[in-house]
Design a protein around this motif. Sequence first.
Motif, PDB file in Angstrom:
ATOM      1  N   GLU A   1       0.824  -1.213   0.000  1.00 42.28           N
ATOM      2  CA  GLU A   1       0.000   0.000   0.000  1.00 42.28           C
ATOM      3  C   GLU A   1       0.860   1.266   0.000  1.00 42.28           C
ATOM      4  OE1 GLU A   1      -3.879   0.576   0.352  1.00 42.28           O
ATOM      5  OE2 GLU A   1      -3.120  -0.889  -1.090  1.00 42.28           O
ATOM      6  N   LYS A   2       2.069   1.171   0.548  1.00 43.84           N
ATOM      7  CA  LYS A   2       2.948   2.341   0.634  1.00 43.84           C
ATOM      8  C   LYS A   2       3.676   2.635  -0.682  1.00 43.84           C
ATOM      9  CE  LYS A   2       3.853   1.988   5.604  1.00 43.84           C
ATOM     10  NZ  LYS A   2       4.908   1.817   6.645  1.00 43.84           N
ATOM     11  N   ILE A   3       3.610   1.718  -1.639  1.00 42.19           N
ATOM     12  CA  ILE A   3       4.311   1.919  -2.911  1.00 42.19           C
ATOM     13  C   ILE A   3       3.616   3.010  -3.718  1.00 42.19           C
ATOM     14  CG2 ILE A   3       4.968   0.843  -5.085  1.00 42.19           C
ATOM     15  CD1 ILE A   3       5.206  -1.800  -3.640  1.00 42.19           C
ATOM     16  N   ASP A   4       4.401   3.953  -4.174  1.00 44.36           N
ATOM     17  CA  ASP A   4       3.878   5.034  -5.013  1.00 44.36           C
ATOM     18  C   ASP A   4       3.507   4.459  -6.384  1.00 44.36           C
ATOM     19  OD1 ASP A   4       3.232   7.334  -6.335  1.00 44.36           O
ATOM     20  OD2 ASP A   4       5.112   8.382  -5.906  1.00 44.36           O
ATOM     21  N   ARG A   5       2.236   4.538  -6.738  1.00 48.08           N
ATOM     22  CA  ARG A   5       1.782   3.959  -8.001  1.00 48.08           C
ATOM     23  C   ARG A   5       2.393   4.666  -9.209  1.00 48.08           C
ATOM     24  NH1 ARG A   5       0.392   0.843  -3.951  1.00 48.08           N
ATOM     25  NH2 ARG A   5      -1.487  -0.419  -4.278  1.00 48.08           N
ATOM     26  N   SER A   6       2.840   5.889  -9.041  1.00 44.34           N
ATOM     27  CA  SER A   6       3.461   6.590 -10.168  1.00 44.34           C
ATOM     28  C   SER A   6       4.772   5.926 -10.589  1.00 44.34           C
ATOM     29  CB  SER A   6       3.709   8.058  -9.807  1.00 44.34           C
ATOM     30  OG  SER A   6       4.618   8.161  -8.722  1.00 44.34           O
ATOM     31  N   LEU A   7       5.431   5.239  -9.661  1.00 46.73           N
ATOM     32  CA  LEU A   7       6.647   4.512 -10.013  1.00 46.73           C
ATOM     33  C   LEU A   7       6.337   3.360 -10.958  1.00 46.73           C
ATOM     34  CD1 LEU A   7       8.354   4.358  -6.497  1.00 46.73           C
ATOM     35  CD2 LEU A   7       8.873   5.923  -8.376  1.00 46.73           C
TER      36      LEU A   7
ATOM     37  N   GLU B   1       3.796   3.315 -13.048  1.00 45.07           N
ATOM     38  CA  GLU B   1       3.466   3.943 -14.332  1.00 45.07           C
ATOM     39  C   GLU B   1       4.737   4.373 -15.068  1.00 45.07           C
ATOM     40  OE1 GLU B   1       0.810   7.119 -13.516  1.00 45.07           O
ATOM     41  OE2 GLU B   1      -0.784   5.827 -12.721  1.00 45.07           O
TER      42      GLU B   1
ATOM     43  N   THR C   1       8.030  -3.420  -7.871  1.00 48.26           N
ATOM     44  CA  THR C   1       7.080  -3.787  -6.819  1.00 48.26           C
ATOM     45  C   THR C   1       7.716  -4.678  -5.759  1.00 48.26           C
ATOM     46  OG1 THR C   1       5.298  -3.685  -8.462  1.00 48.26           O
ATOM     47  CG2 THR C   1       4.816  -4.765  -6.370  1.00 48.26           C
TER      48      THR C   1
ATOM     49  N   SER D   1       8.472  -3.829  -1.750  1.00 50.06           N
ATOM     50  CA  SER D   1       7.641  -4.520  -0.762  1.00 50.06           C
ATOM     51  C   SER D   1       8.450  -5.421   0.160  1.00 50.06           C
ATOM     52  CB  SER D   1       6.580  -5.362  -1.472  1.00 50.06           C
ATOM     53  OG  SER D   1       7.175  -6.404  -2.232  1.00 50.06           O
TER      54      SER D   1
END
Length: 283
Positions: free
Chosen positions: A176-182, A184, A201, A205
């Motif tokens: 959940e803490k992973i920036d989704r922009s990374l 993308e 990912t 994680s």
Amino acid sequence: MDQDDRRGWTLLAPPFLYALALLAAPLLTILVFSFWTQDYLTIDRTLTLANYEEAVTDPLYRQLMLRSVTVAGLVTLATVVLAYPVAYFVSFHVDPGRKSLWLFLITIPFWTSYLLRVFLWKVILGYNGVLNSALTGLGIIDEPLTFLLYNVNAVVITLAHAFAPFAILPIFVALEKIDRSLLEASRDLGEGRLRTFLRVTLPLSMPGVVAAVLIVFIPTIGDYVTPALVGGPGGLLIANMIQTQFLGLNNQPMGATLAVIAMLVVTVIALAFVLVTRRWTRA
């Protein structure tokens, strides 16, 4: 000390004394007991290393310790490998408004007694249990399988199920803490789904994976209820011997010695694992 320092120490004193009384004092008592000897009801308080010599040289104790580490490792591996896809699915593929519901469902096993869950696995894996009855009824097997219960396999299966939520939750938090922009950005640079997972990912994680491994491995190696109920003679672990020394053989110093050795082994393995994975957790 000024007023703020005194107030801080006043607030810290009660939980510190509480932890000292409930954690440090019992551990110190076990450590002291390990250097004593006992002859039925008579305890000789002369300090000696005889218990440690016996624990190290006796092949039975070495076998139980090795089996305990092996079982704990297998349980940890199976639990984390199976928990990661669940945590990944909830984090990346479940609608944000329903994630709480999924986490709620994951924690449902905690609603029932641990002993009840172990007995349920005895019903499932038994000679005339649910699994054997289903396989026999479908014609897949002619006779019930005998390797499902009262061995190491049953211990691994039961413990993996019992500790699954402990592995899913920390991995989910890390995901959940992973920036989704990374993710993308990785896609924009031409990486596929698999390489994005392996290079972005999974490394990000790893703190959750390390936490899951430690949370599962440390208590698993000291579990004695599950091996006693579903392990049979070939599935007993070092914790069962510790229980036997304390309650069955009335040899508390030897039980304390085995407990100290088990704690040292767990500490060494856990610290080694943390050091090996430190570069991923720092990232």
